[in-house]
Scaffold this motif. Structure first.
Motif, PDB file in Angstrom:
ATOM      1  N   GLU A   1       1.275  -1.172  -0.200  1.00 42.32           N
ATOM      2  CA  GLU A   1       0.290  -0.539  -0.100  1.00 42.32           C
ATOM      3  C   GLU A   1       0.950   1.278   0.373  1.00 42.32           C
ATOM      4  O   GLU A   1       0.318   2.576  -0.266  1.00 42.32           O
ATOM      5  N   ALA A   2       1.782   1.415   0.243  1.00 40.79           N
ATOM      6  CA  ALA A   2       2.983   2.385   0.464  1.00 40.79           C
ATOM      7  C   ALA A   2       3.873   2.633  -0.748  1.00 40.79           C
ATOM      8  O   ALA A   2       4.233   3.213  -0.913  1.00 40.79           O
ATOM      9  N   CYS A   3       3.205   1.508  -1.504  1.00 39.47           N
ATOM     10  CA  CYS A   3       4.185   2.180  -2.854  1.00 39.47           C
ATOM     11  C   CYS A   3       3.710   2.281  -4.108  1.00 39.47           C
ATOM     12  O   CYS A   3       2.018   1.858  -4.214  1.00 39.47           O
TER      13      CYS A   3
ATOM     14  N   HIS B   1       7.453  -4.187 -14.319  1.00 37.78           N
ATOM     15  CA  HIS B   1       7.041  -4.636 -12.538  1.00 37.78           C
ATOM     16  C   HIS B   1       8.427  -3.507 -12.025  1.00 37.78           C
ATOM     17  O   HIS B   1       8.857  -3.986 -11.348  1.00 37.78           O
ATOM     18  N   VAL B   2       8.289  -2.004 -10.898  1.00 40.26           N
ATOM     19  CA  VAL B   2       8.241  -0.793 -10.422  1.00 40.26           C
ATOM     20  C   VAL B   2       7.362  -0.579  -9.475  1.00 40.26           C
ATOM     21  O   VAL B   2       6.432  -0.197  -9.839  1.00 40.26           O
ATOM     22  N   ALA B   3       8.370  -0.589  -7.865  1.00 35.36           N
ATOM     23  CA  ALA B   3       7.734  -0.290  -6.935  1.00 35.36           C
ATOM     24  C   ALA B   3       8.023   0.736  -6.738  1.00 35.36           C
ATOM     25  O   ALA B   3       9.274   0.470  -6.159  1.00 35.36           O
ATOM     26  N   ILE B   4       8.312   2.569  -6.670  1.00 33.78           N
ATOM     27  CA  ILE B   4       8.516   2.840  -6.154  1.00 33.78           C
ATOM     28  C   ILE B   4       8.022   3.274  -4.393  1.00 33.78           C
ATOM     29  O   ILE B   4       6.826   3.949  -3.930  1.00 33.78           O
ATOM     30  N   GLN B   5       9.095   3.369  -3.342  1.00 36.44           N
ATOM     31  CA  GLN B   5       9.035   4.278  -2.036  1.00 36.44           C
ATOM     32  C   GLN B   5       9.062   5.577  -1.856  1.00 36.44           C
ATOM     33  O   GLN B   5      10.498   5.150  -1.979  1.00 36.44           O
ATOM     34  N   GLY B   6       8.559   6.462  -0.948  1.00 34.45           N
ATOM     35  CA  GLY B   6       9.385   7.332  -0.709  1.00 34.45           C
ATOM     36  C   GLY B   6       9.425   8.304  -1.850  1.00 34.45           C
ATOM     37  O   GLY B   6       8.478   8.354  -3.071  1.00 34.45           O
ATOM     38  N   ASP B   7       9.791   9.660  -1.308  1.00 33.86           N
ATOM     39  CA  ASP B   7      10.282  10.862  -2.352  1.00 33.86           C
ATOM     40  C   ASP B   7      11.107  10.875  -3.123  1.00 33.86           C
ATOM     41  O   ASP B   7      12.145  10.149  -3.524  1.00 33.86           O
TER      42      ASP B   7
ATOM     43  N   TYR C   1       9.614  -8.207  -5.152  1.00 37.24           N
ATOM     44  CA  TYR C   1       9.926  -6.889  -4.124  1.00 37.24           C
ATOM     45  C   TYR C   1       9.496  -6.988  -2.943  1.00 37.24           C
ATOM     46  O   TYR C   1       9.747  -6.474  -1.487  1.00 37.24           O
ATOM     47  N   ALA C   2       8.152  -7.713  -2.886  1.00 38.13           N
ATOM     48  CA  ALA C   2       7.238  -7.115  -1.289  1.00 38.13           C
ATOM     49  C   ALA C   2       7.979  -8.123  -0.501  1.00 38.13           C
ATOM     50  O   ALA C   2       8.029  -8.399   0.850  1.00 38.13           O
ATOM     51  N   THR C   3       7.962 -10.150  -0.887  1.00 35.74           N
ATOM     52  CA  THR C   3       8.097 -11.465   0.074  1.00 35.74           C
ATOM     53  C   THR C   3       9.322 -10.890   0.214  1.00 35.74           C
ATOM     54  O   THR C   3      10.531 -11.443   1.156  1.00 35.74           O
TER      55      THR C   3
END
Length: 446
Positions: free
Chosen positions: A27-29, A42-48, A64-66
């Motif tokens: 949920e945070a990405c 697939h790319v997940a971005i977390q942060g500024d 990336y999640a596990t």
């Protein structure tokens, strides 16, 4: 027969109520699909996204999640995200709920997987990144860093293998890939994946963690897609890194090994310890370090505090701003600082105490000098006004206002005054005397 209350009891039948409810970062990405020459990844971005970039890459059987959910939700890493933006890259077909890749799909090789990172950097406008990889992901990031040293500022690699697969690994993984395509996730494949991540006898260290990953391999992995990734991994070629001794004619160290700073990490119980030692022997010792963390094999899950602190200090050594550890997240359970921070904190405290003590000594000496000068000045002042020596011998001896009898016998009020520059004066209004370091009075005109 009564049971001794001191007997060891193993509660292996006890299950966590929600074994998969680990601090998820789903949920945070911000989920993105990045087009490449070998299909979308697939790319997940977390942060500024305005902060410095960290690119992660996962290991076999994970995504990336596990692979990074628990670690980047650790308190130290959550604080680190205030100064960095993390781009979690997932290999093709390895994300959660990924559909089965077509039969005619040609899975990228390890070099092509590394080349896909160029599309990621170009898509997000990143000029330089910090690599953070585990296992197969560490090998991919090392390939990318070797081919594009100007785009990687630093590397943190865990259980990285720099050589091609041996006969035993090739044989086991070939059978695993065949079983995954024909029979799905078999018990033999699960056992090999557990050994690959946790080493031998992982149940003796953390039974709940082992059960959670077994359930993930059974239910959360697409076996056909994993078989393609395993096949690409066992057919990897050598990284062709070599540590060239200084002064070797016709060769330069920077041309044969990684240029950027590298921290090479493994767990003491990991089956890849020897591979990391080989990899360390190929790196330049002036900009690389090898670390073996005790009592673990899967470092991210079993020793997150030690790994987070090592990664934070590594980034701090490269000039990045990183927060201090919090009491709950430090390896010792208390507020943890580096040796240098403790040294400088104690040094500053000692310097402050010494300065305060010097100031107190100066004030005491100053008060003593002023008192002595006041007494001597009072005597000289009363004598210079023509008074009787006997009457003035016991004249004013303190800083309080005193009645001094002048030569005409009239009583004038003697007092101590200061001017705007802070100079002390003693005497009557008509006859002031400057108080200086010289014990003798210096009459001045009023």
């Amino acid at each position: 027969m009564p049971v001794d209350p001191m007997d060891d009891i193993e509660l292996r039948s006890v299950q966590l109520q929600f074994p998969n409810a680990r601090g998820s970062i789903l949920e945070a990405c911000d989920q993105r699909r990045v087009p490449t020459d070998k299909g979308d990844i697939h790319v997940a971005i977390q942060g500024d996204t305005s902060k410095p970039a960290i690119v992660t890459y996962h290991d076999l059987g994970l995504n990336y999640a596990t692979s990074f959910a628990g670690f980047f939700n650790y308190p130290v890493m959550r604080g680190l995200l205030e100064n960095f933006c993390v781009y979690h890259v997932t290999a093709p077909g390895q994300e959660e709920g990924a559909p089965t890749l077509p039969e005619d799909y040609v899975y990228p090789t390890m070099d092509e997987l590394a080349a896909q990172l160029l599309f990621v950097l170009s898509h997000f406008g990143l000029k330089s990144v910090i690599g953070f990889g585990v296992g197969a992901g560490a090998n991919i990031l090392a390939r990318f860093a070797h081919g594009h040293p100007d785009k990687v500022g630093a590397l943190c690699l865990i259980n990285c293998v720099s050589t091609q697969s041996g006969w035993i690994e090739w044989g086991y993984q070939s059978f695993n890939a065949r079983f995954l395509r024909t029979k799905g996730m078999t018990q033999g494949v699960i056992d090999y994946l557990m050994w690959h991540h946790f080493g031998r006898n992982p149940e003796e260290r953390n039974h709940d963690l082992v059960q959670m990953y077994k359930q993930h391999f059974e239910r959360g992995v697409n076996p056909t897609n994993l078989a393609m990734l395993i096949n690409a991994y066992i057919h990897r070629n050598d990284l062709h890194l070599a540590r060239t001794p200084p002064g070797t004619p016709g060769a330069e160290t920077a041309a044969t090994t990684l240029k950027m700073p590298v921290i090479n990490i493994t767990g003491s119980l990991s089956p890849h310890v020897d591979d990391t030692v080989t990899f360390n022997g190929r790196l330049d010792p002036t900009n690389s370090s090898w670390m073996k963390i005790s009592d673990c094999a899967m470092v991210l899950e079993e020793q997150p505090a030690k790994l987070a602190e090592a990664f934070r200090l590594f980034l701090q050594g490269e000039g990045y701003a990183t927060p201090l550890s919090t009491p709950a997240s430090s390896p010792c359970g208390t507020k943890y600082h580096t040796y240098s921070s403790i040294f400088f904190a104690n040094f500053r405290e000692e310097q402050l105490q010494a300065a305060q003590e010097r100031e107190r000594d100066r004030q005491r000496q100053l008060s003593m000098r002023v008192g002595n000068r006041l007494r001597e000045t009072a005597i000289n002042c009363s004598s210079s006004n023509g008074g009787s020596g006997d009457n003035n011998a016991n004249g004013p001896t303190s800083e309080e206002d005193q009645d001094v009898e002048n030569g005409n016998g009239n009583g004038n009020r003697a007092y101590v005054t200061t001017d705007t520059s802070g100079t002390l004066y003693y005497g009557t209004q008509s006859n002031k005397i400057r108080i200086t370091e010289n014990p003798l009075p210096e009459p001045i005109s009023s």
